[in-house]
Design an enzyme around this catalytic site. Structure first.
Site, PDB file in Angstrom:
ATOM      1  N   GLY A 154       3.302  -3.033  -1.364  1.00 54.24           N
ATOM      2  CA  GLY A 154       2.571  -3.592  -0.678  1.00 54.24           C
ATOM      3  C   GLY A 154       2.802  -5.171   0.766  1.00 54.24           C
ATOM      4  O   GLY A 154       2.018  -4.977   1.764  1.00 54.24           O
ATOM      5  N   CYS A 155       3.811  -5.253   0.705  1.00 55.98           N
ATOM      6  CA  CYS A 155       4.096  -5.605   2.276  1.00 55.98           C
ATOM      7  C   CYS A 155       4.718  -5.204   2.920  1.00 55.98           C
ATOM      8  O   CYS A 155       4.851  -4.250   3.084  1.00 55.98           O
ATOM      9  CB  CYS A 155       5.531  -6.648   1.486  1.00 55.98           C
ATOM     10  SG  CYS A 155       6.252  -8.004   2.809  1.00 55.98           S
ATOM     11  N   ILE A 156       3.932  -4.906   4.324  1.00 50.69           N
ATOM     12  CA  ILE A 156       3.706  -4.891   5.093  1.00 50.69           C
ATOM     13  C   ILE A 156       5.455  -4.768   5.859  1.00 50.69           C
ATOM     14  O   ILE A 156       5.713  -3.540   6.100  1.00 50.69           O
ATOM     15  CB  ILE A 156       3.321  -5.797   6.660  1.00 50.69           C
ATOM     16  CG1 ILE A 156       1.252  -5.804   6.189  1.00 50.69           C
ATOM     17  CG2 ILE A 156       3.159  -5.241   7.589  1.00 50.69           C
ATOM     18  CD1 ILE A 156       0.499  -6.957   7.103  1.00 50.69           C
ATOM     19  N   LYS A 196       8.000  -6.360  -2.641  1.00 48.59           N
ATOM     20  CA  LYS A 196       6.802  -6.745  -3.172  1.00 48.59           C
ATOM     21  C   LYS A 196       5.871  -6.025  -3.146  1.00 48.59           C
ATOM     22  O   LYS A 196       6.034  -5.774  -1.200  1.00 48.59           O
ATOM     23  CB  LYS A 196       6.476  -7.866  -2.735  1.00 48.59           C
ATOM     24  CG  LYS A 196       5.104  -7.909  -2.955  1.00 48.59           C
ATOM     25  CD  LYS A 196       4.576  -9.922  -2.086  1.00 48.59           C
ATOM     26  CE  LYS A 196       3.569  -8.939  -1.313  1.00 48.59           C
ATOM     27  NZ  LYS A 196       2.632 -10.248  -0.679  1.00 48.59           N
TER      28      LYS A 196
END
Length: 163
Positions: A29-31, A27
């Protein structure tokens, strides 16, 4: 520090054939996906990052990432539909679970990874190390690389935004 390497069923390690090219469905932008990709690159692997949310998943292709896993572990526990109780993985059969994941890719456990013909869901550091090898102690925090550290419903907001 040399990476820890594993041997495949054929007895050939990834090092014998060069480091792995990992097709990595994330996903954006998922950290944690960012941290997971960094760990793979630090181990010498090539990461081919793809958007999990915009991929047109076919049932058989999606199912192949979950071989050997209990159905309840196919799901992203941080997905809004799971957190709010609209989807209860333990109440689903395989067919319904995959259909829901096609409709709402946020339900899919991340990342989905493919190296050659082998596919995996999730990022358990020990399992990934045994599969393709990882280098730890490089500065990337490997503690809990699967639980979402965000508490601001970012997944739900991001799901409503285009690609």
């Amino acid at each position: 520090m040399a990476p820890c390497l594993s041997r495949s069923a054929s007895g050939v390690s990834e090092a014998d054939a060069g480091m792995a090219t990992v097709v990595f469905y994330e996903k954006p932008g998922c950290i944690n996906n960012t941290r997971q990709k960094r760990l793979l690159v630090e181990a010498g692997h090539t990461v081919d990052a793809r958007n999990l949310l915009t991929t047109n998943w076919l049932i058989d292709g999606l199912r192949s990432y979950f071989d050997g896993m209990p159905l309840s572990e196919w799901f992203n526990p941080a997905a809004p539909a799971i957190k709010n109780g609209h989807v209860v993985p333990t109440d689903l059969d395989e067919e319904r679970a995959l259909a829901l994941m096609q409709q709402d890719p946020l339900l899919i456990r991340r990342p989905l990874m493919r190296v050659g013909d082998t596919r995996r869901a999730g990022f358990n550091v020990d399992e990934v190390n045994n599969w393709i090898g990882l280098v730890t102690g490089t500065g990337t925090d490997v503690a809990n690389l699967e639980a979402c550290p965000r508490t601001d419903n970012h997944c739900e907001i991001a799901a409503r935004q285009p690609g």
